[in-house]
Design a protein around this motif. Structure first.
Motif, mmCIF file in Angstrom:
data_model
loop_
_atom_site.group_PDB
_atom_site.id
_atom_site.type_symbol
_atom_site.label_atom_id
_atom_site.label_comp_id
_atom_site.label_asym_id
_atom_site.label_seq_id
_atom_site.Cartn_x
_atom_site.Cartn_y
_atom_site.Cartn_z
ATOM 1 N N ASP A 180 19.433 31.876 36.445
ATOM 2 C CA ASP A 180 20.826 31.600 36.781
ATOM 3 C C ASP A 180 21.277 32.510 37.926
ATOM 4 N N ASP A 181 22.273 32.067 38.669
ATOM 5 C CA ASP A 181 22.876 32.873 39.738
ATOM 6 C C ASP A 181 21.817 33.385 40.704
ATOM 7 N N PHE A 182 20.832 32.569 40.998
ATOM 8 C CA PHE A 182 19.717 33.027 41.821
ATOM 9 C C PHE A 182 20.177 33.437 43.214
ATOM 10 N N VAL A 202 20.713 28.068 42.221
ATOM 11 C CA VAL A 202 21.219 28.767 43.399
ATOM 12 C C VAL A 202 22.682 29.140 43.154
ATOM 13 N N ASP A 203 22.996 30.416 43.306
ATOM 14 C CA ASP A 203 24.348 30.890 43.010
ATOM 15 C C ASP A 203 25.392 30.239 43.914
ATOM 16 N N ARG A 204 26.571 30.037 43.340
ATOM 17 C CA ARG A 204 27.576 29.308 44.105
ATOM 18 C C ARG A 204 28.141 30.099 45.278
ATOM 19 N N SER A 205 27.886 31.400 45.340
ATOM 20 C CA SER A 205 28.353 32.164 46.499
ATOM 21 C C SER A 205 27.705 31.660 47.799
ATOM 22 N N VAL A 236 21.803 23.463 42.223
ATOM 23 C CA VAL A 236 22.812 24.216 42.968
ATOM 24 C C VAL A 236 24.129 24.212 42.222
ATOM 25 N N GLU A 237 24.701 25.392 42.096
ATOM 26 C CA GLU A 237 25.958 25.570 41.366
ATOM 27 C C GLU A 237 27.133 25.515 42.336
ATOM 28 N N GLY A 238 28.268 25.126 41.827
ATOM 29 C CA GLY A 238 29.507 25.253 42.597
ATOM 30 C C GLY A 238 29.682 24.249 43.720
HETATM 31 MG MG MG Z 1 27.533 32.042 38.247
#
Ligand code: MG
Ligand code: C2E
Ligand code: MG
Ligand code: MG
Length: 282
Positions: A180-182, A202-205, A236-238
């Motif tokens: 998570d949050d890679f 892949v972290d949403r940042s 991919v997140e976010g």
């Molecule tokens: Mg996160």
């Protein structure tokens, strides 16, 4: 005078400390009560397959239905639960509830459906973690192949050897494993390679400023290419906008998750979404 100041500063400091400790104890007590009185709830956020556009699974995300404050985000209480150790019973509740609800979703759909559950380092460090997992799987009859566990890079850095052994056991049961949050941690590629993981999230940042930010375009493309060459699935997140979706689909990402597709939803709303959308088997 300097000494006075120093003493005052110290008094302020202890007052703050006391307040912080008190606050911590209050939240700890409240969390314990909340668990006892069934105030926690799992929301589900869809995983959307870039190729088919269908929902192929979901991540279970905890919420606290607080009698006074309403729906409380995990950002507000997970770290307190981790520090107090309450994450262990809470995490068991999450795992069992998610397995149970996953089974219910699969029954309603008439086929397999993937559910992903977040794990804290503290849970994995419990010596009986694998036994707990087995208990949840046995009790609910959930097919382990439809369960995914998400761990962060920092979780994996702690006590690496014993964690790796447990993760191998998890994989041996057929569950998938996602990082998570890679990209926000410090894992080296050689370390990653030793882990029995199946997906990178892949972290949403990195997604937030896509597609305009050139650096983020380079970084996401690179992570995706790297992950694919190591045969990991890329989530991919976010994802919030159609432009982000288009860029990421073009990058070759496998799965998208984000407000663009849906917010996390209570399980009944999630089921309604599933049935209106027509999801796909994994
Ligand atoms: Mg996160
Ligand atoms: P996470 O595992 O990285 O989960 C993704 C978070 O991003 C979720 O926040 C989700 O609501 C949010 N999110 C999804 N799509 C978007 C988007 O398009 N834009 C933005 N801005 N945010 C989006 P949430 O539900 O507040 O959870 C926060 C974190 O709390 C999770 O991050 C996870 O680390 C932790 N968490 C949640 N549930 C559990 C749990 O059951 N156990 C443990 N140990 N941790 C949990
Ligand atoms: Mg997660
Ligand atoms: Mg995440």
């Amino acid at each position: 005078q300097a000494k006075d100041k120093g003493r005052n500063a110290f008094q302020f400091y202890t007052a703050d400390m006391n307040q912080a400790v008190e606050q911590r104890l209050t939240i700890e007590r409240e969390l314990r009560q909340a668990l006892k009185f069934g105030q926690f709830e799992l929301f589900y956020q869809p995983f959307v397959d870039f190729e088919s556009g269908k929902i192929i699974g979901a991540e279970a995300l905890i919420r606290w239905n607080h009698p006074v404050h309403g729906l409380v985000s995990p950002v507000e209480f997970i770290s307190a639960a981790e520090e107090s150790g309450l994450i262990v019973p809470l995490g068991k509740w999450v795992l069992k509830t998610a397995c149970y609800q996953a089974k219910g979703i699969q029954k309603a759909l008439g086929r397999k459906f993937r559910i992903s559950v977040n794990l804290s380092a503290r849970q994995l460090s419990e010596s009986d973690f694998v036994k707990t997992l087995d208990g949840c799987l046995n009790e609910t009859g959930l097919d382990p192949k439809t369960l995914e566990l998400e761990v962060t890079e920092s979780t994996l850095m702690e006590d690496a050897e014993s964690v790796i052994l447990k993760l191998r056991e998890v994989r041996r049961r057929g569950c998938s494993l996602a990082i998570d949050d890679f990209g926000t941690g410090y894992s080296s590629l050689s370390y990653l390679k030793r882990l029995p993981i199946t997906s990178l999230k892949v972290d949403r940042s990195f997604v937030k400023d896509l597609p305009d930010d050139e650096e983020d375009r380079e970084i996401t493309s690179l992570i995706v290419a790297m992950a694919k060459s190591l045969h990991y699935e890329v989530i991919v997140e976010g994802v919030e906008t159609p432009e982000q979706h288009a860029f990421l689909a073009n990058c070759g990402c496998h799965i998208g998750q984000g407000y663009f597709y849906s917010r996390p939803l209570p399980v009944d709303h999630f089921m309604t979404l599933l049935f209106s959308d027509g999801s796909e088997s994994i």
